[in-house]
Design a protein around this motif. Structure first.
Motif, PDB file in Angstrom:
ATOM      1  N   ILE A  31      -8.441 -17.249 -35.217  1.00 36.04           N
ATOM      2  CA  ILE A  31      -9.288 -16.202 -34.642  1.00 36.04           C
ATOM      3  C   ILE A  31      -9.003 -14.862 -35.321  1.00 36.04           C
ATOM      4  O   ILE A  31      -9.922 -14.078 -35.614  1.00 36.04           O
ATOM      5  CB  ILE A  31      -9.079 -16.094 -33.122  1.00 36.04           C
ATOM      6  CG1 ILE A  31      -9.610 -17.355 -32.427  1.00 36.04           C
ATOM      7  CG2 ILE A  31      -9.770 -14.859 -32.564  1.00 36.04           C
ATOM      8  CD1 ILE A  31     -11.081 -17.649 -32.656  1.00 36.04           C
ATOM      9  N   ALA A  32      -7.743 -14.595 -35.611  1.00 32.57           N
ATOM     10  CA  ALA A  32      -7.395 -13.360 -36.324  1.00 32.57           C
ATOM     11  C   ALA A  32      -8.045 -13.350 -37.708  1.00 32.57           C
ATOM     12  O   ALA A  32      -8.519 -12.303 -38.184  1.00 32.57           O
ATOM     13  CB  ALA A  32      -5.878 -13.234 -36.446  1.00 32.57           C
ATOM     14  N   LYS A  33      -8.100 -14.503 -38.358  1.00 35.53           N
ATOM     15  CA  LYS A  33      -8.718 -14.608 -39.679  1.00 35.53           C
ATOM     16  C   LYS A  33     -10.226 -14.388 -39.589  1.00 35.53           C
ATOM     17  O   LYS A  33     -10.824 -13.735 -40.458  1.00 35.53           O
ATOM     18  CB  LYS A  33      -8.422 -15.980 -40.286  1.00 35.53           C
ATOM     19  CG  LYS A  33      -8.967 -16.174 -41.695  1.00 35.53           C
ATOM     20  CD  LYS A  33      -8.323 -15.213 -42.686  1.00 35.53           C
ATOM     21  CE  LYS A  33      -8.811 -15.458 -44.099  1.00 35.53           C
ATOM     22  NZ  LYS A  33      -8.238 -14.477 -45.061  1.00 35.53           N
ATOM     23  N   VAL A  34     -10.854 -14.916 -38.541  1.00 37.72           N
ATOM     24  CA  VAL A  34     -12.294 -14.712 -38.336  1.00 37.72           C
ATOM     25  C   VAL A  34     -12.599 -13.220 -38.217  1.00 37.72           C
ATOM     26  O   VAL A  34     -13.577 -12.717 -38.784  1.00 37.72           O
ATOM     27  CB  VAL A  34     -12.767 -15.470 -37.075  1.00 37.72           C
ATOM     28  CG1 VAL A  34     -14.175 -15.033 -36.663  1.00 37.72           C
ATOM     29  CG2 VAL A  34     -12.741 -16.980 -37.325  1.00 37.72           C
ATOM     30  N   ALA A  35     -11.751 -12.507 -37.488  1.00 38.14           N
ATOM     31  CA  ALA A  35     -11.930 -11.055 -37.348  1.00 38.14           C
ATOM     32  C   ALA A  35     -11.731 -10.357 -38.676  1.00 38.14           C
ATOM     33  O   ALA A  35     -12.480  -9.439 -39.037  1.00 38.14           O
ATOM     34  CB  ALA A  35     -10.957 -10.516 -36.310  1.00 38.14           C
ATOM     35  N   GLU A  36     -10.730 -10.772 -39.416  1.00 36.14           N
ATOM     36  CA  GLU A  36     -10.436 -10.157 -40.717  1.00 36.14           C
ATOM     37  C   GLU A  36     -11.602 -10.347 -41.684  1.00 36.14           C
ATOM     38  O   GLU A  36     -11.938  -9.431 -42.451  1.00 36.14           O
ATOM     39  CB  GLU A  36      -9.172 -10.788 -41.298  1.00 36.14           C
ATOM     40  CG  GLU A  36      -8.770 -10.230 -42.661  1.00 36.14           C
ATOM     41  CD  GLU A  36      -7.597 -10.996 -43.264  1.00 36.14           C
ATOM     42  OE1 GLU A  36      -7.488 -11.023 -44.508  1.00 36.14           O
ATOM     43  OE2 GLU A  36      -6.802 -11.575 -42.506  1.00 36.14           O
ATOM     44  N   ILE A  37     -12.232 -11.520 -41.642  1.00 40.38           N
ATOM     45  CA  ILE A  37     -13.367 -11.792 -42.523  1.00 40.38           C
ATOM     46  C   ILE A  37     -14.532 -10.863 -42.212  1.00 40.38           C
ATOM     47  O   ILE A  37     -15.281 -10.471 -43.102  1.00 40.38           O
ATOM     48  CB  ILE A  37     -13.788 -13.269 -42.395  1.00 40.38           C
ATOM     49  CG1 ILE A  37     -12.727 -14.174 -43.041  1.00 40.38           C
ATOM     50  CG2 ILE A  37     -15.147 -13.531 -43.054  1.00 40.38           C
ATOM     51  CD1 ILE A  37     -12.939 -15.648 -42.771  1.00 40.38           C
ATOM     52  N   GLY A  38     -14.674 -10.476 -40.934  1.00 43.84           N
ATOM     53  CA  GLY A  38     -15.702  -9.509 -40.586  1.00 43.84           C
ATOM     54  C   GLY A  38     -16.698  -9.944 -39.534  1.00 43.84           C
ATOM     55  O   GLY A  38     -17.673  -9.235 -39.276  1.00 43.84           O
ATOM     56  N   PHE A  39     -16.477 -11.092 -38.895  1.00 43.53           N
ATOM     57  CA  PHE A  39     -17.401 -11.529 -37.850  1.00 43.53           C
ATOM     58  C   PHE A  39     -17.160 -10.734 -36.569  1.00 43.53           C
ATOM     59  O   PHE A  39     -16.011 -10.522 -36.159  1.00 43.53           O
ATOM     60  CB  PHE A  39     -17.234 -13.021 -37.570  1.00 43.53           C
ATOM     61  CG  PHE A  39     -17.802 -13.899 -38.648  1.00 43.53           C
ATOM     62  CD1 PHE A  39     -19.170 -14.113 -38.740  1.00 43.53           C
ATOM     63  CD2 PHE A  39     -16.964 -14.500 -39.574  1.00 43.53           C
ATOM     64  CE1 PHE A  39     -19.693 -14.915 -39.742  1.00 43.53           C
ATOM     65  CE2 PHE A  39     -17.478 -15.307 -40.583  1.00 43.53           C
ATOM     66  CZ  PHE A  39     -18.851 -15.508 -40.668  1.00 43.53           C
ATOM     67  N   LYS A  40     -18.248 -10.334 -35.956  1.00 43.02           N
ATOM     68  CA  LYS A  40     -18.167  -9.556 -34.727  1.00 43.02           C
ATOM     69  C   LYS A  40     -18.324 -10.431 -33.490  1.00 43.02           C
ATOM     70  O   LYS A  40     -17.915 -10.067 -32.394  1.00 43.02           O
ATOM     71  CB  LYS A  40     -19.256  -8.468 -34.743  1.00 43.02           C
ATOM     72  CG  LYS A  40     -19.165  -7.460 -33.616  1.00 43.02           C
ATOM     73  CD  LYS A  40     -20.227  -6.379 -33.783  1.00 43.02           C
ATOM     74  CE  LYS A  40     -20.170  -5.369 -32.648  1.00 43.02           C
ATOM     75  NZ  LYS A  40     -21.210  -4.324 -32.802  1.00 43.02           N
ATOM     76  N   TYR A  41     -18.940 -11.598 -33.669  1.00 48.11           N
ATOM     77  CA  TYR A  41     -19.218 -12.503 -32.560  1.00 48.11           C
ATOM     78  C   TYR A  41     -18.811 -13.929 -32.916  1.00 48.11           C
ATOM     79  O   TYR A  41     -18.754 -14.286 -34.097  1.00 48.11           O
ATOM     80  CB  TYR A  41     -20.715 -12.513 -32.231  1.00 48.11           C
ATOM     81  CG  TYR A  41     -21.312 -11.156 -31.960  1.00 48.11           C
ATOM     82  CD1 TYR A  41     -21.185 -10.558 -30.713  1.00 48.11           C
ATOM     83  CD2 TYR A  41     -22.010 -10.478 -32.955  1.00 48.11           C
ATOM     84  CE1 TYR A  41     -21.743  -9.316 -30.457  1.00 48.11           C
ATOM     85  CE2 TYR A  41     -22.565  -9.231 -32.713  1.00 48.11           C
ATOM     86  CZ  TYR A  41     -22.426  -8.655 -31.465  1.00 48.11           C
ATOM     87  OH  TYR A  41     -22.975  -7.417 -31.224  1.00 48.11           O
ATOM     88  N   VAL A  42     -18.566 -14.747 -31.884  1.00 49.92           N
ATOM     89  CA  VAL A  42     -18.371 -16.172 -32.104  1.00 49.92           C
ATOM     90  C   VAL A  42     -19.212 -16.962 -31.109  1.00 49.92           C
ATOM     91  O   VAL A  42     -19.549 -16.470 -30.026  1.00 49.92           O
ATOM     92  CB  VAL A  42     -16.895 -16.612 -31.978  1.00 49.92           C
ATOM     93  CG1 VAL A  42     -16.024 -15.924 -33.003  1.00 49.92           C
ATOM     94  CG2 VAL A  42     -16.367 -16.427 -30.569  1.00 49.92           C
ATOM     95  N   GLU A  43     -19.518 -18.178 -31.515  1.00 54.07           N
ATOM     96  CA  GLU A  43     -20.183 -19.150 -30.651  1.00 54.07           C
ATOM     97  C   GLU A  43     -19.254 -20.361 -30.585  1.00 54.07           C
ATOM     98  O   GLU A  43     -18.947 -20.975 -31.603  1.00 54.07           O
ATOM     99  CB  GLU A  43     -21.541 -19.545 -31.235  1.00 54.07           C
ATOM    100  CG  GLU A  43     -22.288 -20.563 -30.394  1.00 54.07           C
ATOM    101  CD  GLU A  43     -23.642 -20.872 -31.011  1.00 54.07           C
ATOM    102  OE1 GLU A  43     -24.661 -20.311 -30.550  1.00 54.07           O
ATOM    103  OE2 GLU A  43     -23.688 -21.686 -31.965  1.00 54.07           O
ATOM    104  N   SER A  44     -18.784 -20.684 -29.396  1.00 50.95           N
ATOM    105  CA  SER A  44     -17.839 -21.787 -29.243  1.00 50.95           C
ATOM    106  C   SER A  44     -18.568 -23.125 -29.199  1.00 50.95           C
ATOM    107  O   SER A  44     -19.769 -23.198 -28.972  1.00 50.95           O
ATOM    108  CB  SER A  44     -17.012 -21.602 -27.966  1.00 50.95           C
ATOM    109  OG  SER A  44     -17.856 -21.623 -26.818  1.00 50.95           O
ATOM    110  N   ALA A  45     -17.791 -24.201 -29.436  1.00 50.07           N
ATOM    111  CA  ALA A  45     -18.365 -25.547 -29.392  1.00 50.07           C
ATOM    112  C   ALA A  45     -17.394 -26.566 -28.805  1.00 50.07           C
ATOM    113  O   ALA A  45     -17.764 -27.720 -28.637  1.00 50.07           O
ATOM    114  CB  ALA A  45     -18.792 -25.992 -30.793  1.00 50.07           C
TER     115      ALA A  45
END
Length: 282
Positions: A52-66
């Motif tokens: 999740i920290a990496k997702v933020a670092e990449i630049g995504f502001k939102y997530v959709e869980s599955a």
């Protein structure tokens, strides 16, 4: 100006610059885009917090869980409360979720996602019993309406995500058309998966024209010439042309979905957001 004063002032200026630059460098430029966590589920299973920290670092502001488990009431292995807290701690909003459940299971499931604070909850696919006949899709439309009404009462918009099988005739009817025509726009929206639509031989823009405003949440999936999923921008989906019709569709947010890979999942979502950001497709 004497030499000692000059050196001292230069040192202060350099120190000030060094204080400001690292702060800027550590702050990733967040784009108004989401990522479907299914794309990186192998990483999440091994290291949820680090991923999740990496997702933020990449630049995504939102997530959709599955990764919803109805029996355990967990999302990607986390309780709804902890899932939300960990995302918000990384300045990511859990805006959407994929979850498959029946009408009988709806109340408990909706409570879980109300705790997460999602704005969108999406049925990821028609369950097998509905896919055998045209009547099955009419029954599915009824269930989507009923769940959507319950979801709206909790402040959640409920939707349906397509694959390619909804574009194959069943008893001389097209399942996707059945669902669109027999669901109430007040209760059910549609999440067009651009890659699956195009793989099936259908143009998303045609549907935007026929059912304007019903497609607020998109899956930004790209596909190769053979129909295999690839990173956005490296396949045949004409994102620029499709995004030109986003107002007609009622577009609010794009969700990146890429091939799930044990070793390259993070690389796929990073390449995708770089392409979408460079072309301002959001």
């Amino acid at each position: 100006m004497n030499r000692r004063y000059f050196i001292r002032q230069s040192g202060l200026l350099l120190a000030a610059a060094n204080l400001s630059l690292p702060v800027f460098a550590r702050t990733p430029k967040s784009l108004p885009l989401g990522v479907q966590l299914f794309s990186i589920r192998n990483y999440l299973n091994k290291d949820f917090d680090g991923t999740i920290a990496k997702v933020a670092e990449i630049g995504f502001k939102y997530v959709e869980s599955a990764g919803y488990n109805r029996q355990q009431h967990t999302i990607h292995g986390q309780s709804p409360k902890v899932f939300r807290e960990k995302l918000l701690a990384n300045h990511i909003e859990p805006i959407s979720a994929h979850a498959n459940f029946s009408l009988a299971e709806a109340d408990a499931s909706l409570e879980d996602f109300a705790t997460v604070g999602v704005k969108y909850l999406v049925c990821p696919s028609a369950r097998g019993e509905y896919r055998k006949t045209a009547q099955g899709y009419y029954q599915l439309a009824e269930e989507l309406n009923a769940i959507g009404k319950k979801a709206k009462e909790k402040g959640i918009q409920f939707g349906y995500h397509n694959h390619d099988f909804e574009f194959k005739q069943v008893e001389n009817e097209l399942p996707y058309d059945i669902l669109l025509k027999n669901t109430n726009p007040e209760y059910v929206f549609f999440q067009p998966d651009l890659g699956w639509m195009i793989k099936a031989g259908y143009d998303p823009i045609d549907y935007f024209k026929k059912h304007a405003g019903r497609f607020p949440l998109w899956h930004l999936r790209d596909i190769s010439e053979s129909g295999a999923p690839v990173s956005a921008g490296s396949g045949k989906v004409d994102f620029k042309n499709i995004f030109a019709s986003r107002k007609l569709a009622g577009y609010k947010l794009g969700i990146v979905e890429t091939p799930t890979s044990q070793t390259e999942g993070i690389s796929h979502i990073e390449k995708s957001i770089q392409f979408l950001g460079a072309n301002k497709l959001y």
